[in-house]
Design an enzyme around this catalytic site. Structure first.
Site, PDB file in Angstrom:
ATOM      1  N   HIS A 155      -9.211   6.718   2.771  1.00 28.05           N
ATOM      2  CA  HIS A 155      -9.730   7.004   4.114  1.00 28.05           C
ATOM      3  C   HIS A 155     -11.045   7.778   4.109  1.00 28.05           C
ATOM      4  O   HIS A 155     -11.222   8.725   4.897  1.00 28.05           O
ATOM      5  CB  HIS A 155      -8.677   7.751   4.936  1.00 28.05           C
ATOM      6  CG  HIS A 155      -7.468   6.904   5.242  1.00 28.05           C
ATOM      7  ND1 HIS A 155      -7.535   5.733   5.957  1.00 28.05           N
ATOM      8  CD2 HIS A 155      -6.162   7.053   4.893  1.00 28.05           C
ATOM      9  CE1 HIS A 155      -6.338   5.202   6.052  1.00 28.05           C
ATOM     10  NE2 HIS A 155      -5.482   5.974   5.413  1.00 28.05           N
ATOM     11  N   TRP A 169     -13.838  11.235   7.584  1.00 23.61           N
ATOM     12  CA  TRP A 169     -12.915  10.118   7.677  1.00 23.61           C
ATOM     13  C   TRP A 169     -13.217   9.215   6.522  1.00 23.61           C
ATOM     14  O   TRP A 169     -14.322   8.832   6.323  1.00 23.61           O
ATOM     15  CB  TRP A 169     -13.171   9.322   8.953  1.00 23.61           C
ATOM     16  CG  TRP A 169     -12.114   9.523   9.960  1.00 23.61           C
ATOM     17  CD1 TRP A 169     -12.274  10.125  11.171  1.00 23.61           C
ATOM     18  CD2 TRP A 169     -10.758   9.102   9.876  1.00 23.61           C
ATOM     19  NE1 TRP A 169     -11.095  10.100  11.834  1.00 23.61           N
ATOM     20  CE2 TRP A 169     -10.137   9.473  11.076  1.00 23.61           C
ATOM     21  CE3 TRP A 169      -9.984   8.439   8.895  1.00 23.61           C
ATOM     22  CZ2 TRP A 169      -8.792   9.228  11.336  1.00 23.61           C
ATOM     23  CZ3 TRP A 169      -8.657   8.190   9.147  1.00 23.61           C
ATOM     24  CH2 TRP A 169      -8.066   8.585  10.363  1.00 23.61           C
ATOM     25  N   TYR A 217      -2.904  11.820   7.008  1.00 27.74           N
ATOM     26  CA  TYR A 217      -3.082  10.584   7.777  1.00 27.74           C
ATOM     27  C   TYR A 217      -2.420   9.406   7.049  1.00 27.74           C
ATOM     28  O   TYR A 217      -2.558   9.261   5.838  1.00 27.74           O
ATOM     29  CB  TYR A 217      -4.576  10.291   7.974  1.00 27.74           C
ATOM     30  CG  TYR A 217      -4.796   9.060   8.799  1.00 27.74           C
ATOM     31  CD1 TYR A 217      -4.514   9.068  10.153  1.00 27.74           C
ATOM     32  CD2 TYR A 217      -5.226   7.879   8.219  1.00 27.74           C
ATOM     33  CE1 TYR A 217      -4.661   7.935  10.931  1.00 27.74           C
ATOM     34  CE2 TYR A 217      -5.392   6.734   8.988  1.00 27.74           C
ATOM     35  CZ  TYR A 217      -5.104   6.772  10.344  1.00 27.74           C
ATOM     36  OH  TYR A 217      -5.245   5.644  11.099  1.00 27.74           O
ATOM     37  N   GLU A 222      -9.081   1.937  -1.856  1.00 25.45           N
ATOM     38  CA  GLU A 222      -9.830   1.579  -0.641  1.00 25.45           C
ATOM     39  C   GLU A 222     -10.557   2.770  -0.024  1.00 25.45           C
ATOM     40  O   GLU A 222     -10.022   3.881  -0.018  1.00 25.45           O
ATOM     41  CB  GLU A 222      -8.798   1.021   0.340  1.00 25.45           C
ATOM     42  CG  GLU A 222      -9.281   0.778   1.731  1.00 25.45           C
ATOM     43  CD  GLU A 222      -8.114   0.351   2.629  1.00 25.45           C
ATOM     44  OE1 GLU A 222      -7.065  -0.094   2.114  1.00 25.45           O
ATOM     45  OE2 GLU A 222      -8.246   0.486   3.847  1.00 25.45           O
ATOM     46  N   ARG A 269     -13.405  -5.530   3.279  1.00 24.94           N
ATOM     47  CA  ARG A 269     -12.357  -5.146   4.221  1.00 24.94           C
ATOM     48  C   ARG A 269     -12.607  -5.586   5.664  1.00 24.94           C
ATOM     49  O   ARG A 269     -11.739  -5.408   6.518  1.00 24.94           O
ATOM     50  CB  ARG A 269     -12.211  -3.616   4.198  1.00 24.94           C
ATOM     51  CG  ARG A 269     -11.605  -3.073   2.936  1.00 24.94           C
ATOM     52  CD  ARG A 269     -10.114  -3.268   2.895  1.00 24.94           C
ATOM     53  NE  ARG A 269      -9.408  -2.447   3.841  1.00 24.94           N
ATOM     54  CZ  ARG A 269      -8.293  -2.805   4.463  1.00 24.94           C
ATOM     55  NH1 ARG A 269      -7.764  -3.993   4.257  1.00 24.94           N
ATOM     56  NH2 ARG A 269      -7.687  -1.993   5.306  1.00 24.94           N
ATOM     57  N   ASP A 277      -5.227   3.830  -0.037  1.00 23.83           N
ATOM     58  CA  ASP A 277      -6.367   4.039   0.865  1.00 23.83           C
ATOM     59  C   ASP A 277      -6.722   5.526   0.872  1.00 23.83           C
ATOM     60  O   ASP A 277      -5.884   6.371   1.191  1.00 23.83           O
ATOM     61  CB  ASP A 277      -5.952   3.591   2.276  1.00 23.83           C
ATOM     62  CG  ASP A 277      -7.121   3.504   3.238  1.00 23.83           C
ATOM     63  OD1 ASP A 277      -8.194   4.038   2.918  1.00 23.83           O
ATOM     64  OD2 ASP A 277      -6.941   2.892   4.313  1.00 23.83           O
ATOM     65  N   GLU A 310     -13.957  -1.628   6.183  1.00 23.46           N
ATOM     66  CA  GLU A 310     -13.308  -1.786   7.483  1.00 23.46           C
ATOM     67  C   GLU A 310     -14.126  -1.164   8.606  1.00 23.46           C
ATOM     68  O   GLU A 310     -13.952  -1.533   9.763  1.00 23.46           O
ATOM     69  CB  GLU A 310     -11.865  -1.268   7.470  1.00 23.46           C
ATOM     70  CG  GLU A 310     -11.735   0.203   7.215  1.00 23.46           C
ATOM     71  CD  GLU A 310     -10.286   0.625   7.073  1.00 23.46           C
ATOM     72  OE1 GLU A 310      -9.575   0.025   6.253  1.00 23.46           O
ATOM     73  OE2 GLU A 310      -9.871   1.549   7.782  1.00 23.46           O
ATOM     74  N   ARG A 325       0.859  -1.182   0.000  1.00 23.30           N
ATOM     75  CA  ARG A 325       0.000   0.000   0.000  1.00 23.30           C
ATOM     76  C   ARG A 325       0.895   1.231   0.000  1.00 23.30           C
ATOM     77  O   ARG A 325       1.876   1.294   0.753  1.00 23.30           O
ATOM     78  CB  ARG A 325      -0.878  -0.001   1.257  1.00 23.30           C
ATOM     79  CG  ARG A 325      -1.889   1.116   1.283  1.00 23.30           C
ATOM     80  CD  ARG A 325      -2.683   1.146   2.583  1.00 23.30           C
ATOM     81  NE  ARG A 325      -2.088   2.054   3.536  1.00 23.30           N
ATOM     82  CZ  ARG A 325      -2.736   2.566   4.598  1.00 23.30           C
ATOM     83  NH1 ARG A 325      -3.992   2.234   4.839  1.00 23.30           N
ATOM     84  NH2 ARG A 325      -2.137   3.387   5.432  1.00 23.30           N
ATOM     85  N   GLU A 371      -4.289  -7.094   5.071  1.00 18.55           N
ATOM     86  CA  GLU A 371      -3.376  -6.043   5.510  1.00 18.55           C
ATOM     87  C   GLU A 371      -2.562  -6.607   6.670  1.00 18.55           C
ATOM     88  O   GLU A 371      -3.104  -7.288   7.539  1.00 18.55           O
ATOM     89  CB  GLU A 371      -4.213  -4.854   5.979  1.00 18.55           C
ATOM     90  CG  GLU A 371      -3.416  -3.655   6.429  1.00 18.55           C
ATOM     91  CD  GLU A 371      -4.356  -2.522   6.862  1.00 18.55           C
ATOM     92  OE1 GLU A 371      -5.552  -2.785   7.117  1.00 18.55           O
ATOM     93  OE2 GLU A 371      -3.889  -1.381   6.926  1.00 18.55           O
TER      94      GLU A 371
END
Ligand code: KDG
Ligand code: MG
Length: 419
Positions: free
Chosen positions: A228, A419, A163, A252, A299, A226, A278, A151, A355
């Site tokens: 996020h 987020w 982040y 992602e 995820r 990602d 996730e 990643r 991951e």
């Protein structure tokens, strides 16, 4: 009926070996011990209370062997269903009961789930950097550690924090070098740290990052990224489209998780594979995404999706649509949760990737995980159960301290961003 298989005792531990974890221990009358991971990053005490105050008193005396019935009793039997705290608490009990069942049968858990479908579980690591050189170094570092999929997260030139990218702005002084890999994003403090964000700058910069990475490492290395949850639907579509030339393994968490309808729009615009889930915690979060073939990877980890019992059903449902697993494995999933996801990953047919952010030595000393990482694959080990323990005495020496993930604000005017 096996003797002594009723649940005699259950305890919850909240400690901070390396980072905060919530750990459940269930003991049967015969003395078999099962462990569950009940960690929700930054909201640890809520799950601990949910378990201690509401679930553990009603599972004492139940037959530990009846996992499906216990799952339904805690989920369907409750008026209040779903949500991250509820589903993590149920997951911890479910994991511990599967651990006990596999120990009673004296087999590694994946044997009870159908046996091994592969020799190990492909894993990806986290590379990041403030500039192209740091990113390349970080990718090489992970390749040297054995990772075969990576990643890539990158600093954005006009932002002083992003982040997932530690040490921004410090690299020229050499301060970030030791911190770049598998760092802990939840800072121990009484309030969340605030980071800044600029979507336009991010969208303009990411294609340049992946172009540079492909030029440096060639076409073969599987690359992931990602977002996020920070984008609007049309921004997400643009990112997917702009990264198509760089052949990502997946993109992602493009948009905020609540509104899954947006994947229809995103899917119409890009062939970049999509991973999400996730922060999902129920099979119902995935239903439309599967049936309309809107995503490619699931995820959810065992610990946030209601346990092995529940995630197995999600994966089987996904398999009908050729959608694969892509389990969340950051450091805030404890070695217990990670091991549970690995055993399930060994057994299912539609495994994709996991991951694997490696835990630090404080964490590993307490949990002593048996899983091993070699040539890019993780194997959960062959001892009975989950293959993870919990050193209570050592864990108690690491006192819990509140820690939070950062809050994100727009650089231009300080508005709180997604987020
Ligand atoms: O608790 C949330 C973190 O683990 C977050 O960094 C996870 O986006 C994440 C990832 O993909 O690991
Ligand atoms: Mg993520």
């Amino acid at each position: 009926m096996a003797i002594g298989m009723n649940i005699a005792k259950a305890d919850v531990f909240v400690h901070s070996p390396g980072r905060n974890f919530v750990t459940l221990k269930i003991v049967t009358e015969s003395g078999l011990v099962g462990y569950g991971d009940a960690t929700v990053n930054g909201r640890e005490l809520s799950v601990a209370s949910y378990l201690r105050d509401h679930l553990l008193p009603i599972i004492i005396g139940r037959d530990a062997q009846n996992i499906e019935d216990t799952w339904q009793y805690l989920y369907r039997g409750s008026y209040w269903r779903r949500g991250p705290i509820t589903m993590t608490a149920i997951a911890a009990i479910d994991m511990a009961l599967w651990d006990i069942k596999a120990k009673a049968a004296n087999v590694p858990l994946y044997q009870l789930l159908g046996g091994a479908s592969r020799v190990g579980c492909l894993a990806y690591g986290h590379a990041s950097g403030s500039d192209f050189k740091e990113i390349f170094d970080s990718i090489r570092y992970h390749q040297e550690k054995g990772y075969r999929a990576i990643r890539v997260q990158a600093a954005v030139p006009s932002l002083n924090s992003v982040y997932g990218v530690p040490g921004i702005g410090k690299s020229s002084k050499g301060k970030s070098a030791g911190k770049r890999h598998d760092y802990e994003p939840a800072q121990r403090s009484s309030k969340p740290v605030e980071e800044e964000w600029d979507t336009r700058a991010y969208l303009n910069h990411m294609p340049k990052v992946f172009e540079a990475v492909r030029n440096e490492f060639g076409p073969e290395l599987p690359l992931l990224h990602d977002a996020h949850h920070r984008l609007t639907p049309i921004e997400a579509a643009r990112l997917g489209k702009s990264l198509e030339p760089y052949d990502l393994f997946w993109l992602e968490d493009l948009t905020p998780a609540e509104n899954t309808d947006v994947f229809r729009l995103i899917r119409q615009h890009t062939t970049t594979p999509i991973a999400v889930g996730e922060v999902f915690n129920s099979i119902f979060d995935y239903k439309a995404l599967f049936e309309e073939q809107l995503i490619d990877y699931v995820r959810s980890p065992v610990s946030h999706a209601g346990g092995i019992t529940a995630l197995r059903k999600i994966f089987d449902y996904a398999a009908i649509y050729q959608i694969k697993s892509g389990v969340h494995g950051p450091t805030d999933v404890s070695p217990i949760g990670h091991a549970a996801s690995l055993h399930l990953g060994m057994a299912i047919h539609n495994y994709g990737i996991s991951e694997y952010m490696q835990h630090n030595s404080e964490t590993n000393d307490v949990f002593e995980p048996e899983y091993t990482f070699k040539d890019g694959l993780i194997h959960p080990g062959t001892s009975a159960g989950l293959g993870v323990s919990y050193n209570e005495k050592l864990a108690a020496s690491f006192e819990y301290k509140p820690a939070y993930l950062p809050v994100n604000r727009l650089k231009i005017d300080g508005t709180v961003h997604d987020w």
